[in-house]
Design a protein around this motif. Structure first.
Motif, short mmCIF file in Angstrom:
data_model
loop_
_atom_site.label_atom_id
_atom_site.label_comp_id
_atom_site.label_asym_id
_atom_site.label_seq_id
_atom_site.Cartn_x
_atom_site.Cartn_y
_atom_site.Cartn_z
N UNK A 79 0.81 -1.17 -0.09
CA UNK A 79 -0.03 0.10 -0.10
C UNK A 79 0.64 1.11 -0.18
N UNK A 80 1.90 1.07 0.86
CA UNK A 80 2.77 2.44 0.88
C UNK A 80 3.46 2.44 -0.44
N UNK A 81 3.98 1.55 -1.16
CA UNK A 81 4.61 1.61 -2.44
C UNK A 81 3.45 2.11 -3.56
N UNK A 82 2.31 1.58 -3.30
CA UNK A 82 1.16 2.20 -4.41
C UNK A 82 0.83 3.49 -4.34
N UNK A 83 0.75 3.91 -3.03
CA UNK A 83 0.61 5.51 -2.69
C UNK A 83 1.54 6.36 -3.29
N UNK A 84 2.75 5.85 -3.11
CA UNK A 84 4.01 6.73 -3.47
C UNK A 84 4.01 6.64 -4.91
N UNK A 85 3.81 5.51 -5.87
CA UNK A 85 3.64 5.70 -7.27
C UNK A 85 2.59 6.48 -7.65
N UNK A 86 1.48 6.52 -7.11
CA UNK A 86 0.24 7.41 -7.62
C UNK A 86 0.41 8.67 -7.24
N UNK A 103 11.77 9.88 -5.39
CA UNK A 103 11.45 8.54 -4.50
C UNK A 103 11.37 8.80 -3.18
N UNK A 104 12.05 9.93 -2.54
CA UNK A 104 11.80 10.27 -1.26
C UNK A 104 13.20 9.90 -0.26
N UNK A 105 13.41 10.54 0.68
CA UNK A 105 14.48 10.31 1.53
C UNK A 105 15.86 10.76 0.70
#
Length: 113
Positions: A79-86, A103-105
């Motif tokens: 879910x975390x990966x999907x949210x970030x890709x969105x 990609x963050x950080x």
């Protein structure tokens, strides 16, 4: 010692063809998978997106071959990966000729036509 376990795990996964796919893996292999999953959790605790990506395959193998019920942990990571890709799809950052995706950080990827 870690390299030997990696090689053993790869060889074991090649040996787990369809006739053997339903057979559970030995407890020692399941322990190594659990140790690696714990290590990745600790190693990437400050980078939750990378933590989710690095643990996904380990969690899948534990569930499929060791009978570990870890679906909630894996679903949270996915879910975390999907949210970030969105977010990245909705708000891409553009430079002169390239698209930079944060990609963050402090991590990013670049795509140039």
């Amino acid at each position: 010692m870690t390299m030997r376990w990696c090689i053993a795990l790869v060889l074991l996964s090649f040996g787990a063809t369809s006739p053997h796919a339903a057979e559970p893996w030995p407890a020692t292999v399941c322990k190594v998978l659990a140790d690696w999953e714990s290590q990745k959790t600790e190693e990437w605790k400050e980078l939750p997106l990378l933590q989710a990506i690095s643990r996904d395959a380990l969690l899948s193998m534990q569930r499929a071959h060791c009978g570990v019920d870890n679906w909630e942990k894996q679903r949270a990571g996915l879910g975390l990966v999907a949210n970030r890709l969105e977010q990245l799809i909705k708000n891409p950052q553009r430079s002169t000729n390239c698209t930079i995706i944060q990609l963050g950080n402090g991590l990013s990827t670049m795509s140039c036509p």
